[in-house]
Design a protein around this motif. Structure first.
Motif, PDB file in Angstrom:
ATOM      1  N   ARG A  64       0.837  -1.208   0.000  1.00  0.00           N
ATOM      2  CA  ARG A  64       0.000   0.000   0.000  1.00  0.00           C
ATOM      3  C   ARG A  64       0.871   1.257   0.000  1.00  0.00           C
ATOM      4  O   ARG A  64       0.539   2.251  -0.649  1.00  0.00           O
ATOM      5  N   THR A 107       0.760   4.093  -3.075  1.00  0.00           N
ATOM      6  CA  THR A 107       0.072   5.364  -2.820  1.00  0.00           C
ATOM      7  C   THR A 107       0.992   6.522  -2.507  1.00  0.00           C
ATOM      8  O   THR A 107       0.568   7.673  -2.542  1.00  0.00           O
ATOM      9  N   HIS A 122      -3.731   4.620  -6.786  1.00  0.00           N
ATOM     10  CA  HIS A 122      -2.410   3.994  -6.638  1.00  0.00           C
ATOM     11  C   HIS A 122      -1.690   3.928  -7.979  1.00  0.00           C
ATOM     12  O   HIS A 122      -2.303   4.090  -9.039  1.00  0.00           O
ATOM     13  N   LEU A 168      -5.821  -2.891  -5.387  1.00  0.00           N
ATOM     14  CA  LEU A 168      -4.709  -2.783  -4.443  1.00  0.00           C
ATOM     15  C   LEU A 168      -4.883  -3.706  -3.244  1.00  0.00           C
ATOM     16  O   LEU A 168      -3.942  -4.386  -2.824  1.00  0.00           O
TER      17      LEU A 168
END
Length: 509
Positions: free
Chosen positions: A22, A26, A115, A127
């Motif tokens: 993650r 991001t 993302h 994601l």
């Protein structure tokens, strides 16, 4: 300093990998310092934190960001380095709480809702699904970062995610090979971070089938694959120059060996003959192919030593120094070659053909042959002598023609009839010049020319001897020299490369 950095780590436990996925996908923005503070000296907090970081993660000293901070310890460079550590060790950040606090509380970090994760195929990526997939993987997971300097990224157009995505896709086979994974079992995810000084990608690599393995050699293969692709134009140019020097080395050694075979006078020729004779005696005892790659280790060492000694020749040494200079520049694209010594010529796998050249020459030589006569020199002397004879004869003929009275055709006919009536040959000297005197003068001129040519030859021989004496000769106490060579040999090279592959090394590093 290397232009491309590839750092690789692996995880046996995937519990923290979901958070890393993650974060990779991001995290887009970075802190932007005001221009007035960019070049301020790093704060004491940054300095202390960096000392703690490099102690906890010693591999971080190899980051390009650390090189920048070490060279110029400004606040901006300190931030860049700490950001890099936070990214590349995100799965272990709990081991250094001070770094976590610094990263999470600093101003200006952008957090986007979408993302930037990509993989082998252009398809929508969920994601959370990928994060759970990786987190629940029960095998080894590799986390890797490939980084460039900003100026190189801009110049080579690696300042966008599309370029990096295509780079990884082009090198799928190389990535799988480096990790000892079948291509069909390779699964990977990447994300591009366009940071201020060092744009880079994060890679997550795992195997869907048989477990892989990444060694130091595999990391070098990865770095070479990415480096050759990114810097391919520069690589091709340098490899072409390097190949030219390699060909010059072959030509120079071949010329030197030809002179030795013809027993021409060159510095240290007796020593070179001794080395070649020893190679012949050793190789002839071996069965099978008479190529370097097929010889036992003891015989290889002898050939190595012989090439080491031949390479002391001034011309060979100069050409090899140029080859090394270009090779260093080529390898510096993705290796730090600053403090590494040049590889000795006999340990350079790209020049294996020079060793086989010595072996072929040693096996084909007649070591009982006598010193050959310099036919070129003799031919030159005879040519000069012939030209001088023609010149003398021509001048003498002109003098005789000038002494002949000018007559018309009727008078010449009467003179010819009178000569024949008196038994004289046609064309005899009618002015009373004695032919024997002319012959004597011609012979004297020829002998004078011979003396002159001989004196020239003596002068050139004396000059050749002086030049030979002026060049440093190798003291050839073979036993002691060879013993010293073996004692100093570190054996740190691979001598098991096939001879058939020797021509391709220049384009592979």
């Amino acid at each position: 300093m290397a232009k491309i950095i590839v750092s690789c780590r692996f995880q046996k436990s995937a519990k923290d990998m979901a958070d890393l996925i993650r974060y990779m996908a991001t995290r887009e923005g970075v802190e932007k310092l005001p221009n007035s503070k960019r070049f301020n000296i790093a704060s004491s907090q940054q300095h202390d934190l960096i000392l703690s970081v490099v102690k906890q993660f010693p591999e971080s000293k190899k980051f390009l960001e650390y090189d920048d901070y070490y060279a110029m310890p400004t606040r901006e460079n300190a931030n860049e380095f700490l950001n890099a550590v936070a990214e590349r060790y995100a799965d272990r950040a709990d081991e250094l709480k001070g770094l976590v606090s610094y990263i999470s509380n600093r101003p200006g970090v952008e957090k986007l809702g979408s993302h930037g994760l990509f993989t082998q195929f252009d398809m929508p990526i969920d994601l959370d699904t990928v994060a759970d997939r990786v987190a629940n993987h029960d095998g080894v997971i590799w986390t890797e970062v490939v980084s460039l300097r900003r100026e190189d990224a801009e110049r080579l157009h690696f300042n966008n995610a599309e370029a990096w995505k295509n780079l990884v896709r082009r090198n799928m086979n190389e990535i799988a090979k480096a990790h000892r994974i079948k291509v069909e079992d390779l699964e990977w995810y990447g994300a591009f971070h366009n940071t201020t000084h060092h744009p880079h990608i994060h890679l997550i690599i795992l195997s869907k089938g048989q477990e892989g393995f990444l060694s130091e050699k595999g990391i070098k293969e990865l770095r070479r694959a990415f480096g050759q692709d990114i810097f391919r134009d520069e690589q091709y140019k340098l490899a072409t120059i390097e190949t030219g020097y390699r060909n010059q080395l072959k030509e120079q050694l071949a010329d030197q060996l030809q002179k030795i075979q013809k027993r021409q006078s060159i510095p240290n020729s007796d020593y070179y003959l001794l080395l070649l004779r020893k190679i012949r005696d050793e190789v002839q005892q071996q069965k099978g192919k008479k190529l370097y790659g097929y010889l036992p280790r003891k015989t290889k060492k002898l050939v190595d030593f012989a090439l080491h000694e031949f390479a002391k020749d001034g011309d060979l040494s100069e050409i090899y120094a140029k080859w090394n200079e270009v090779n260093r520049e080529k390898l510096s694209l993705y290796y730090d070659t600053k403090d590494k010594p040049d590889v000795p010529i006999e340990k350079n796998p790209e020049l294996r053909s020079l060793k086989n050249m010595l072996i072929r020459t040693a096996l084909s030589m007649n070591f009982n042959a006598q010193m050959t006569v310099n036919t070129a020199r003799i031919g030159f002397l005879f040519s000069m002598l012939a030209k001088q004879i023609v010149s003398i004869a021509g001048k003498r003929l002109d003098e005789l023609n000038k002494m002949m009275p000018l007559t018309d055709s009727k008078e010449r006919d009467k003179i010819r009839e009178k000569k024949l009536a008196h038994g004289q040959k046609e064309g005899a000297d009618s002015s009373g010049i004695n032919e024997e005197v002319y012959d004597s003068q011609a012979a004297e001129g020829i002998l004078t020319m011979l003396d002159y040519l001989i004196s020239l030859g003596n002068q050139e021989n004396e000059q050749a001897v002086e030049e030979s004496n002026a060049q440093p000769s190798i003291e050839y106490d073979f036993d002691n020299a060879y013993s010293d060579y073996l004692n100093n040999d570190d054996n740190d090279y691979d001598d098991n490369v096939d001879d058939e592959d020797e021509e391709y090394y220049g384009l592979s590093m």
